[in-house]
Motif scaffolding. Structure first.
Motif, mmCIF file in Angstrom:
data_model
loop_
_atom_site.group_PDB
_atom_site.id
_atom_site.type_symbol
_atom_site.label_atom_id
_atom_site.label_comp_id
_atom_site.label_asym_id
_atom_site.label_seq_id
_atom_site.Cartn_x
_atom_site.Cartn_y
_atom_site.Cartn_z
ATOM 1 N N ALA A 1 4.147 10.696 -8.292
ATOM 2 C CA ALA A 1 3.027 11.581 -7.950
ATOM 3 C C ALA A 1 3.542 12.840 -7.245
ATOM 4 C CB ALA A 1 2.024 10.846 -7.068
ATOM 5 N N TYR A 2 4.459 12.649 -6.299
ATOM 6 C CA TYR A 2 5.053 13.816 -5.620
ATOM 7 C C TYR A 2 5.750 14.729 -6.627
ATOM 8 C CZ TYR A 2 4.389 11.736 -0.961
ATOM 9 O OH TYR A 2 3.868 11.212 0.196
ATOM 10 N N SER A 3 6.422 14.098 -7.607
ATOM 11 C CA SER A 3 7.241 14.893 -8.525
ATOM 12 C C SER A 3 6.396 15.794 -9.422
ATOM 13 C CB SER A 3 8.154 13.998 -9.364
ATOM 14 O OG SER A 3 7.428 13.420 -10.426
ATOM 15 N N ILE A 4 5.095 15.487 -9.577
ATOM 16 C CA ILE A 4 4.263 16.447 -10.316
ATOM 17 C C ILE A 4 3.463 17.333 -9.356
ATOM 18 C CG2 ILE A 4 4.104 15.188 -12.501
ATOM 19 C CD1 ILE A 4 1.354 14.181 -11.613
ATOM 20 N N GLY A 5 3.891 17.358 -8.107
ATOM 21 C CA GLY A 5 3.317 18.320 -7.172
ATOM 22 C C GLY A 5 2.094 17.854 -6.414
ATOM 23 N N MET A 6 1.758 16.568 -6.507
ATOM 24 C CA MET A 6 0.591 16.083 -5.765
ATOM 25 C C MET A 6 0.868 16.091 -4.258
ATOM 26 S SD MET A 6 -1.219 12.968 -7.699
ATOM 27 C CE MET A 6 -1.996 13.174 -9.289
ATOM 28 N N THR A 7 -0.192 16.365 -3.498
ATOM 29 C CA THR A 7 -0.069 16.287 -2.046
ATOM 30 C C THR A 7 -0.140 14.812 -1.635
ATOM 31 O OG1 THR A 7 -2.444 16.392 -1.771
ATOM 32 C CG2 THR A 7 -1.268 18.481 -1.759
ATOM 33 N N VAL B 1 -3.648 18.987 -9.876
ATOM 34 C CA VAL B 1 -2.722 19.852 -9.148
ATOM 35 C C VAL B 1 -2.877 21.315 -9.565
ATOM 36 C CG1 VAL B 1 -0.296 20.321 -8.636
ATOM 37 C CG2 VAL B 1 -1.095 17.950 -8.843
ATOM 38 N N LEU B 2 -3.002 21.545 -10.874
ATOM 39 C CA LEU B 2 -3.076 22.937 -11.338
ATOM 40 C C LEU B 2 -4.514 23.411 -11.512
ATOM 41 C CD1 LEU B 2 -0.221 22.879 -14.030
ATOM 42 C CD2 LEU B 2 -0.072 23.543 -11.626
ATOM 43 N N GLY B 3 -5.480 22.478 -11.423
ATOM 44 C CA GLY B 3 -6.883 22.873 -11.522
ATOM 45 C C GLY B 3 -7.329 23.248 -12.913
ATOM 46 N N LYS B 4 -6.635 22.730 -13.937
ATOM 47 C CA LYS B 4 -7.056 23.024 -15.305
ATOM 48 C C LYS B 4 -8.273 22.181 -15.674
ATOM 49 C CE LYS B 4 -2.860 24.786 -17.174
ATOM 50 N NZ LYS B 4 -1.558 24.595 -17.722
ATOM 51 N N SER B 5 -9.024 22.637 -16.685
ATOM 52 C CA SER B 5 -10.172 21.841 -17.135
ATOM 53 C C SER B 5 -9.660 20.626 -17.888
ATOM 54 C CB SER B 5 -11.055 22.679 -18.055
ATOM 55 O OG SER B 5 -10.411 22.839 -19.301
ATOM 56 N N LYS B 6 -10.528 19.616 -17.957
ATOM 57 C CA LYS B 6 -10.130 18.383 -18.630
ATOM 58 C C LYS B 6 -9.799 18.625 -20.104
ATOM 59 C CE LYS B 6 -11.291 13.501 -18.272
ATOM 60 N NZ LYS B 6 -9.898 13.145 -18.120
ATOM 61 N N GLU B 7 -10.604 19.473 -20.751
ATOM 62 C CA GLU B 7 -10.382 19.739 -22.176
ATOM 63 C C GLU B 7 -9.023 20.404 -22.393
ATOM 64 O OE1 GLU B 7 -13.443 21.142 -20.708
ATOM 65 O OE2 GLU B 7 -14.038 19.051 -20.950
ATOM 66 N N GLU B 8 -8.758 21.424 -21.564
ATOM 67 C CA GLU B 8 -7.501 22.151 -21.716
ATOM 68 C C GLU B 8 -6.312 21.205 -21.495
ATOM 69 O OE1 GLU B 8 -7.042 25.340 -18.945
ATOM 70 O OE2 GLU B 8 -5.229 26.092 -19.925
ATOM 71 N N ALA B 9 -6.431 20.375 -20.430
ATOM 72 C CA ALA B 9 -5.343 19.451 -20.118
ATOM 73 C C ALA B 9 -5.145 18.450 -21.250
ATOM 74 C CB ALA B 9 -5.635 18.733 -18.805
ATOM 75 N N ALA C 1 6.662 9.542 -19.955
ATOM 76 C CA ALA C 1 7.048 10.117 -18.658
ATOM 77 C C ALA C 1 7.587 11.531 -18.835
ATOM 78 C CB ALA C 1 8.086 9.226 -17.973
ATOM 79 N N ILE C 2 8.315 11.748 -19.914
ATOM 80 C CA ILE C 2 8.828 13.103 -20.191
ATOM 81 C C ILE C 2 7.649 14.039 -20.474
ATOM 82 C CG2 ILE C 2 10.189 14.502 -21.796
ATOM 83 C CD1 ILE C 2 12.076 12.062 -22.121
ATOM 84 N N ALA C 3 6.687 13.557 -21.267
ATOM 85 C CA ALA C 3 5.507 14.370 -21.562
ATOM 86 C C ALA C 3 4.722 14.690 -20.286
ATOM 87 C CB ALA C 3 4.607 13.646 -22.567
ATOM 88 N N ARG C 4 4.621 13.693 -19.393
ATOM 89 C CA ARG C 4 3.905 13.915 -18.137
ATOM 90 C C ARG C 4 4.553 15.041 -17.332
ATOM 91 N NH1 ARG C 4 3.715 9.117 -13.805
ATOM 92 N NH2 ARG C 4 5.958 9.485 -13.856
ATOM 93 N N ALA C 5 5.880 15.025 -17.281
ATOM 94 C CA ALA C 5 6.586 16.070 -16.531
ATOM 95 C C ALA C 5 6.411 17.425 -17.218
ATOM 96 C CB ALA C 5 8.064 15.711 -16.402
ATOM 97 N N LEU C 6 6.479 17.426 -18.557
ATOM 98 C CA LEU C 6 6.370 18.695 -19.287
ATOM 99 C C LEU C 6 4.986 19.319 -19.169
ATOM 100 C CD1 LEU C 6 8.327 17.867 -22.568
ATOM 101 C CD2 LEU C 6 9.067 19.341 -20.686
ATOM 102 N N ALA C 7 3.959 18.483 -18.962
ATOM 103 C CA ALA C 7 2.593 18.988 -18.878
ATOM 104 C C ALA C 7 2.413 19.964 -17.719
ATOM 105 C CB ALA C 7 1.615 17.826 -18.738
ATOM 106 N N MET C 8 3.313 19.888 -16.734
ATOM 107 C CA MET C 8 3.220 20.803 -15.599
ATOM 108 C C MET C 8 3.915 22.126 -15.911
ATOM 109 S SD MET C 8 1.471 19.143 -13.413
ATOM 110 C CE MET C 8 1.673 20.092 -11.900
ATOM 111 N N ASN C 9 4.438 22.224 -17.131
ATOM 112 C CA ASN C 9 5.126 23.434 -17.562
ATOM 113 C C ASN C 9 6.259 23.821 -16.609
ATOM 114 O OD1 ASN C 9 5.553 25.400 -19.373
ATOM 115 N ND2 ASN C 9 3.929 26.773 -18.651
ATOM 116 N N PRO C 10 7.202 22.910 -16.406
ATOM 117 C CA PRO C 10 8.240 23.136 -15.400
ATOM 118 C C PRO C 10 9.293 24.147 -15.869
ATOM 119 C CG PRO C 10 8.668 21.099 -16.574
ATOM 120 C CD PRO C 10 7.359 21.614 -17.094
#
Lengths: 225, 240
Positions: free
Chosen positions: A128-134, B105-113, B146-155
């Motif tokens: 959770a932290y790693s995706i930036g969650m508080t 975290v990024l405040g995107k809409s559910k549809e967009e996410a 897990a890789i997709a989850r990390a990529l979704a934040m556009n790192p």
């Protein structure tokens, strides 16, 4: 045989009134104690030493004393130093009862919630932290939902205990179910019948709660994720 | 892009990082190798603040993340991390695992996410698993999610902490192939792994760590074929 049940029948409205109060106190205490438990559980796992210590002291004191002593203390002893009975007049008696029970049950619930939170692996927090969650978001969206499922069985246990513990409120003349039983028996002397009726009503309430918890467990698929 | 200077870290009295310096350029793929206990995972975890450094500085895109006043949550949005044990959120579906970051975290809409998530799932070949739960997937599938989850934040950079070490051998390939594609697309990556084949093929640079220090670094060719240091030679001969 008709005479055996007739005394119950005659006094049923009074018993049911007591049952209603028992239910009222149970529900209020369960809600207040759960809130206390959540707050102090978060205190206890906090890294802030003041919060941590506060949580520890709370649990030590209110889990460490007999519930009956806590009720007496808040009802009889505390007003000697703080005029609570004047501030809360005419509701001091129920408030004292709710306070004593909630503080006691809350101490147990603190430990149940804390154990539930700690049972969720560290990897979930790190992810959770790693995706930036508080810290708050991690607790709210990742840890607590998972911990809650694991807490249901021990929480239900504690809630059943709470229902039964409300019978102790009879000692400060709160007219809940047990107290009503005593009152009826003092005039009818029908101990066997009335205590049987009281016992059956308690069991009915507790079976209902067990049923609800069974439903919750199925709904959240406890044994799965 | 990433610049670590003389990073030291201790667990109690045990100094596990004895001054590690590393800089990584955009689009570079750096592979960190070394025996277990050499400090490579700890170093990686310092790069997104999961471990606090004892001394030294780490800059990511010119932000000093080791500074007390830096908001680590903001930094971590931009630094993707993939764990050895996947650490998918067990109570959320595959789709929700991927969307929860962008939404909360990024405040995107559910549809967009969800659009982003479905595209990423397509990329890692798991579209049809969107509504499954993590415990219904194989290890390799979980790691791809897990890789997709990390990529979704556009790192801007992805950190991989032994991403294939917990997998059955037949599942290693599918995860490495996702990582290979990611490298081809130009993602900056730092990968802690024992996969020599991957390091050789995808790595721009191999860093060899031992006893909390970087012992040797160079192109995969240099490290694997002509290692200079004794410790590197000993390690390479063991894993070959």
């Amino acid at each position: 045989m008709g005479g055996f049940f007739s005394v119950i029948w005659q006094n049923l409205p009074q018993l049911l009134y007591g049952a209603k109060l028992t239910l009222f106190f149970s529900v209020v205490v369960i809600i207040v104690a759960t809130i206390l438990g959540l707050i102090f559980a978060l205190f206890k796992i906090s890294h802030n030493p003041v919060f941590k210590k506060t949580g520890e002291v709370y649990v030590h004191i209110f889990r460490g004393l007999p519930l009956l002593v806590e009720i007496f203390y808040i009802y009889f002893a505390l007003p000697m130093i703080l005029p609570l009975h004047k501030w809360f007049d005419p509701y001091f008696t129920p408030i004292a009862g709710i306070l004593a029970l909630s503080l006691n049950e809350g101490a147990y619930i603190t430990e149940i919630i804390r154990a539930g939170i700690l049972s969720i692996g560290k990897g979930q927090t790190e992810a959770a932290y790693s995706i930036g969650m508080t810290k708050y978001q991690t607790m709210r969206y990742i840890i607590l939902p998972q911990a809650f499922k694991r807490m249901i069985p021990p929480l239900v246990n504690q809630f059943i205990q709470t229902i039964k513990d409300t019978s102790l409120l009879s000692v400060i003349s709160i007219s809940e179910l047990t107290r009503q039983g005593q009152i009826i028996i003092s005039t009818t002397f029908a101990s066997l019948q009335i205590w049987t009726a009281v016992a059956v009503i308690y069991l009915a309430m507790i079976f209902t709660l067990t049923g609800i918890s069974g439903y919750l467990e199925r709904r959240f698929k406890i044994d799965k994720r | 892009m990433i610049n670590a200077k003389n990073v030291k870290k201790s667990f109690g009295k045990n100094l596990v990082l004895k001054g590690v310096s590393l800089s990584v350029k955009p689009k570079e793929v750096v592979v960190i190798m070394g025996a277990s206990g050499s400090g490579k995972s700890t170093f990686l975890r310092c790069l997104n603040g999961l471990e606090k450094v004892y001394s030294g500085e780490i800059y990511i895109n010119n932000v000093e993340i080791t500074h007390n006043k830096t908001n680590l949550n903001l930094v971590r949005r931009e630094v993707g991390m993939v764990f050895q044990h996947f650490n998918l959120f067990a109570h959320l579906s595959v789709l929700d695992n991927i969307t929860i970051g962008p939404v909360k975290v990024l405040g995107k809409s559910k549809e967009e996410a969800e659009n982003i998530a479905m595209n990423l799932l397509k990329k890692v070949g798991l579209e049809e698993k969107a509504n499954n739960y993590p415990d219904e997937l194989s290890g390799g599938q979980q790691q791809r999610v897990a890789i997709a989850r990390a990529l979704a934040m556009n790192p801007i950079v992805m950190l991989f902490d032994e991403p294939t070490s917990a997998l059955d051998p037949e599942m290693v390939g599918e995860v490495l192939s996702v990582m290979r594609n990611l490298a081809k697309e130009g993602m900056t990556m730092i990968v802690v792994t024992h996969e020599m084949g991957f390091a050789r093929e995808v790595g721009d640079r191999v860093v060899f760590m031992d006893d909390g220090q970087i012992v040797e670094e160079g192109s995969p060719q240099e490290i694997f074929t002509y290692p200079k240091q004794e410790r590197t030679k000993a390690f390479i001969s063991k894993i070959l």
